[in-house]
Design an enzyme around this catalytic site. Sequence first.
Site, PDB file in Angstrom:
ATOM      1  N   ARG A  70       0.847  -1.205   0.000  1.00 35.38           N
ATOM      2  CA  ARG A  70       0.000   0.000   0.000  1.00 35.38           C
ATOM      3  C   ARG A  70       0.877   1.248   0.000  1.00 35.38           C
ATOM      4  O   ARG A  70       0.609   2.222  -0.718  1.00 35.38           O
ATOM      5  CB  ARG A  70      -0.910   0.016   1.233  1.00 35.38           C
ATOM      6  CG  ARG A  70      -2.150  -0.844   1.109  1.00 35.38           C
ATOM      7  CD  ARG A  70      -3.144  -0.547   2.228  1.00 35.38           C
ATOM      8  NE  ARG A  70      -4.388  -1.315   2.088  1.00 35.38           N
ATOM      9  CZ  ARG A  70      -5.367  -1.024   1.250  1.00 35.38           C
ATOM     10  NH1 ARG A  70      -5.264   0.036   0.445  1.00 35.38           N
ATOM     11  NH2 ARG A  70      -6.454  -1.763   1.175  1.00 35.38           N
ATOM     12  N   ARG A  71       1.948   1.234   0.827  1.00 31.67           N
ATOM     13  CA  ARG A  71       2.850   2.390   0.897  1.00 31.67           C
ATOM     14  C   ARG A  71       3.600   2.559  -0.421  1.00 31.67           C
ATOM     15  O   ARG A  71       3.665   3.650  -0.981  1.00 31.67           O
ATOM     16  CB  ARG A  71       3.850   2.199   2.036  1.00 31.67           C
ATOM     17  CG  ARG A  71       3.165   2.255   3.394  1.00 31.67           C
ATOM     18  CD  ARG A  71       4.167   2.454   4.518  1.00 31.67           C
ATOM     19  NE  ARG A  71       3.467   2.564   5.791  1.00 31.67           N
ATOM     20  CZ  ARG A  71       3.757   1.830   6.874  1.00 31.67           C
ATOM     21  NH1 ARG A  71       4.757   0.952   6.828  1.00 31.67           N
ATOM     22  NH2 ARG A  71       3.080   1.979   7.983  1.00 31.67           N
ATOM     23  N   ALA A  76      -3.567 -11.962  -3.000  1.00 37.75           N
ATOM     24  CA  ALA A  76      -2.900 -13.145  -2.434  1.00 37.75           C
ATOM     25  C   ALA A  76      -3.210 -13.237  -0.938  1.00 37.75           C
ATOM     26  O   ALA A  76      -3.569 -14.299  -0.430  1.00 37.75           O
ATOM     27  CB  ALA A  76      -1.397 -13.075  -2.674  1.00 37.75           C
ATOM     28  N   GLN A  77      -3.103 -12.104  -0.242  1.00 42.82           N
ATOM     29  CA  GLN A  77      -3.387 -12.086   1.198  1.00 42.82           C
ATOM     30  C   GLN A  77      -4.872 -12.361   1.451  1.00 42.82           C
ATOM     31  O   GLN A  77      -5.224 -13.124   2.362  1.00 42.82           O
ATOM     32  CB  GLN A  77      -2.981 -10.733   1.799  1.00 42.82           C
ATOM     33  CG  GLN A  77      -3.119 -10.644   3.311  1.00 42.82           C
ATOM     34  CD  GLN A  77      -4.448 -10.051   3.759  1.00 42.82           C
ATOM     35  OE1 GLN A  77      -5.171  -9.450   2.973  1.00 42.82           O
ATOM     36  NE2 GLN A  77      -4.758 -10.224   5.031  1.00 42.82           N
ATOM     37  N   GLU A 107      -9.164 -16.035   3.321  1.00 44.93           N
ATOM     38  CA  GLU A 107     -10.501 -16.646   3.250  1.00 44.93           C
ATOM     39  C   GLU A 107     -10.430 -18.164   3.402  1.00 44.93           C
ATOM     40  O   GLU A 107     -11.411 -18.772   3.809  1.00 44.93           O
ATOM     41  CB  GLU A 107     -11.248 -16.218   1.978  1.00 44.93           C
ATOM     42  CG  GLU A 107     -10.729 -16.783   0.686  1.00 44.93           C
ATOM     43  CD  GLU A 107     -11.385 -16.130  -0.534  1.00 44.93           C
ATOM     44  OE1 GLU A 107     -11.677 -14.926  -0.485  1.00 44.93           O
ATOM     45  OE2 GLU A 107     -11.587 -16.835  -1.533  1.00 44.93           O
ATOM     46  N   TYR A 147       2.261 -19.922  -2.890  1.00 39.59           N
ATOM     47  CA  TYR A 147       1.133 -19.249  -3.546  1.00 39.59           C
ATOM     48  C   TYR A 147       1.311 -17.739  -3.465  1.00 39.59           C
ATOM     49  O   TYR A 147       1.187 -17.020  -4.461  1.00 39.59           O
ATOM     50  CB  TYR A 147      -0.180 -19.667  -2.874  1.00 39.59           C
ATOM     51  CG  TYR A 147      -1.413 -18.935  -3.359  1.00 39.59           C
ATOM     52  CD1 TYR A 147      -2.130 -19.373  -4.476  1.00 39.59           C
ATOM     53  CD2 TYR A 147      -1.884 -17.795  -2.696  1.00 39.59           C
ATOM     54  CE1 TYR A 147      -3.267 -18.718  -4.917  1.00 39.59           C
ATOM     55  CE2 TYR A 147      -3.019 -17.124  -3.136  1.00 39.59           C
ATOM     56  CZ  TYR A 147      -3.708 -17.585  -4.245  1.00 39.59           C
ATOM     57  OH  TYR A 147      -4.833 -16.922  -4.679  1.00 39.59           O
ATOM     58  N   TYR A 184       1.920 -15.543  -6.715  1.00 41.09           N
ATOM     59  CA  TYR A 184       0.898 -14.550  -7.091  1.00 41.09           C
ATOM     60  C   TYR A 184       1.542 -13.163  -7.157  1.00 41.09           C
ATOM     61  O   TYR A 184       1.208 -12.333  -8.005  1.00 41.09           O
ATOM     62  CB  TYR A 184      -0.234 -14.573  -6.060  1.00 41.09           C
ATOM     63  CG  TYR A 184      -1.600 -14.146  -6.569  1.00 41.09           C
ATOM     64  CD1 TYR A 184      -1.770 -13.567  -7.827  1.00 41.09           C
ATOM     65  CD2 TYR A 184      -2.737 -14.327  -5.777  1.00 41.09           C
ATOM     66  CE1 TYR A 184      -3.031 -13.185  -8.273  1.00 41.09           C
ATOM     67  CE2 TYR A 184      -4.004 -13.944  -6.217  1.00 41.09           C
ATOM     68  CZ  TYR A 184      -4.136 -13.377  -7.463  1.00 41.09           C
ATOM     69  OH  TYR A 184      -5.389 -12.994  -7.895  1.00 41.09           O
ATOM     70  N   ARG A 235       0.371 -18.208  -9.310  1.00 38.02           N
ATOM     71  CA  ARG A 235      -0.364 -18.635  -8.111  1.00 38.02           C
ATOM     72  C   ARG A 235      -0.939 -20.036  -8.278  1.00 38.02           C
ATOM     73  O   ARG A 235      -1.262 -20.703  -7.288  1.00 38.02           O
ATOM     74  CB  ARG A 235      -1.506 -17.658  -7.804  1.00 38.02           C
ATOM     75  CG  ARG A 235      -2.777 -17.903  -8.604  1.00 38.02           C
ATOM     76  CD  ARG A 235      -3.806 -16.824  -8.447  1.00 38.02           C
ATOM     77  NE  ARG A 235      -5.089 -17.169  -9.048  1.00 38.02           N
ATOM     78  CZ  ARG A 235      -5.356 -17.113 -10.340  1.00 38.02           C
ATOM     79  NH1 ARG A 235      -4.427 -16.723 -11.188  1.00 38.02           N
ATOM     80  NH2 ARG A 235      -6.552 -17.440 -10.798  1.00 38.02           N
TER      81      ARG A 235
HETATM   82  C1  LIG Z   1     -11.682 -28.135   1.090  1.00 37.88           C
HETATM   83  C2  LIG Z   1     -12.052 -26.971   0.243  1.00 37.88           C
HETATM   84  C3  LIG Z   1     -11.153 -26.855  -0.941  1.00 37.88           C
HETATM   85  C4  LIG Z   1     -11.783 -25.927  -1.945  1.00 37.88           C
HETATM   86  C5  LIG Z   1     -10.801 -25.574  -3.003  1.00 37.88           C
HETATM   87  C6  LIG Z   1     -11.302 -25.984  -4.293  1.00 37.88           C
HETATM   88  C7  LIG Z   1     -10.745 -25.609  -5.452  1.00 37.88           C
HETATM   89  C8  LIG Z   1      -9.631 -24.622  -5.544  1.00 37.88           C
HETATM   90  C9  LIG Z   1      -8.498 -25.197  -6.322  1.00 37.88           C
HETATM   91  C10 LIG Z   1      -8.140 -24.828  -7.533  1.00 37.88           C
HETATM   92  C11 LIG Z   1      -8.941 -23.932  -8.340  1.00 37.88           C
HETATM   93  C12 LIG Z   1      -8.350 -23.324  -9.416  1.00 37.88           C
HETATM   94  C13 LIG Z   1      -9.141 -22.547 -10.319  1.00 37.88           C
HETATM   95  C14 LIG Z   1      -8.497 -21.792 -11.280  1.00 37.88           C
HETATM   96  C15 LIG Z   1      -9.291 -21.163 -12.282  1.00 37.88           C
HETATM   97  O1  LIG Z   1      -8.678 -21.142 -13.477  1.00 37.88           O
HETATM   98  C16 LIG Z   1      -8.910 -19.949 -12.916  1.00 37.88           C
HETATM   99  C17 LIG Z   1      -9.949 -19.085 -13.476  1.00 37.88           C
HETATM  100  C18 LIG Z   1      -9.321 -18.336 -14.645  1.00 37.88           C
HETATM  101  C19 LIG Z   1     -10.372 -17.741 -15.502  1.00 37.88           C
HETATM  102  C20 LIG Z   1      -9.719 -16.870 -16.573  1.00 37.88           C
HETATM  103  O2  LIG Z   1      -8.580 -16.463 -16.380  1.00 37.88           O
HETATM  104  O3  LIG Z   1     -10.362 -16.624 -17.579  1.00 37.88           O
HETATM  105  N1  LIG Z   2     -12.089 -15.584  -3.705  1.00 37.23           N
HETATM  106  C1  LIG Z   2     -11.592 -16.527  -4.656  1.00 37.23           C
HETATM  107  C2  LIG Z   2     -12.373 -17.841  -4.535  1.00 37.23           C
HETATM  108  C3  LIG Z   2     -11.944 -18.954  -5.494  1.00 37.23           C
HETATM  109  C4  LIG Z   2     -10.444 -19.188  -5.481  1.00 37.23           C
HETATM  110  O1  LIG Z   2      -9.844 -19.541  -4.464  1.00 37.23           O
HETATM  111  N2  LIG Z   2      -9.824 -18.949  -6.659  1.00 37.23           N
HETATM  112  C5  LIG Z   2      -8.421 -19.185  -6.865  1.00 37.23           C
HETATM  113  C6  LIG Z   2      -8.227 -19.821  -8.245  1.00 37.23           C
HETATM  114  S1  LIG Z   2      -8.947 -18.851  -9.571  1.00 37.23           S
HETATM  115  C7  LIG Z   2      -7.576 -17.916  -6.816  1.00 37.23           C
HETATM  116  O2  LIG Z   2      -6.355 -18.009  -6.799  1.00 37.23           O
HETATM  117  N3  LIG Z   2      -8.214 -16.760  -6.858  1.00 37.23           N
HETATM  118  C8  LIG Z   2      -7.504 -15.532  -6.933  1.00 37.23           C
HETATM  119  C9  LIG Z   2      -7.924 -14.515  -5.916  1.00 37.23           C
HETATM  120  O3  LIG Z   2      -8.683 -14.856  -4.991  1.00 37.23           O
HETATM  121  O4  LIG Z   2      -7.450 -13.381  -6.038  1.00 37.23           O
HETATM  122  C10 LIG Z   2     -11.669 -15.878  -6.034  1.00 37.23           C
HETATM  123  O5  LIG Z   2     -12.284 -14.808  -6.147  1.00 37.23           O
HETATM  124  O6  LIG Z   2     -11.090 -16.392  -6.990  1.00 37.23           O
END
Ligand SMILES: CCCCC/C=C\C\C=C/C=C/C=C/[C@@H]1O[C@H]1CCCC(=O)O
Ligand SMILES: N[C@@H](CCC(=O)N[C@@H](CS)C(=O)NCC(=O)O)C(=O)O
Length: 163
Positions: free
Chosen positions: A30-31, A52-53, A58, A93, A97, A104
């Site tokens: 932020r700074r 990332a934070q 969450e 991660y 990120y 990430r």
């Molecule tokens: C015990 C709870 C575990 C919940 C976690 C479940 C899944 C989270 C793991 C991996 C998810 C990766 C999703 C990545 C998506 O590809 C990213 C979306 C990109 C869309 C775009 O760039 O157009």
């Molecule tokens: N709050 C997350 C929930 C789902 C999640 O954990 N997404 C992963 C894979 S797309 C992530 O790295 N999200 C990037 C972020 O939360 O900035 C989101 O908005 O994406």
Amino acid sequence: MLDQVVYVAAVSVLGVFEQAYFSLQVIQARRKYSVSPPSTAGPPEFERVFRAQANCSEYFPIFLTVLWVSGIFFSQAISSLLGLLYLYGRYKYFQGYGKSALGRLAPLYFSAKILWALLAFSTLGVLNTLNQLYFDVDFLQLLNSVELFYSSLKKYNIYYTEL
Ligand SMILES: CCCCC/C=C\C\C=C/C=C/C=C/[C@@H]1O[C@H]1CCCC(=O)O
Ligand SMILES: N[C@@H](CCC(=O)N[C@@H](CS)C(=O)NCC(=O)O)C(=O)O
């Protein structure tokens, strides 16, 4: 009693230190990029650190829940080891990120797999205790005795006579 949870507690405390580190990194960003609250918009370099934070935060309640439940009801050794790996994955991660959005992903898949494993062990552990309470069957103990039987007949005999 405390010896049954002290490693889980140690991993939890380490996790809070890691979360503190992530927050301090956002304050610093932020700074550096002059993004004053309540704004969260800034250059991508800032927004990646900010997100990332936020993302690590969450998932932190979920992580603590399954770490403790599987640590108490399933196995402290397995849970605390998986917990350490999770914290390492979250560090990668955060670093990944910070460099790029793509960076990430691999650590995120890694830490998500660990969460699923901890959730599975939590479920098994709780179901096992419910079975003990209401049906007088201890699956974990059952599994343990089968393992002992295969590992050594002698050990099995001692175990068996103790029952
Ligand atoms: C015990 C709870 C575990 C919940 C976690 C479940 C899944 C989270 C793991 C991996 C998810 C990766 C999703 C990545 C998506 O590809 C990213 C979306 C990109 C869309 C775009 O760039 O157009
Ligand atoms: N709050 C997350 C929930 C789902 C999640 O954990 N997404 C992963 C894979 S797309 C992530 O790295 N999200 C990037 C972020 O939360 O900035 C989101 O908005 O994406």
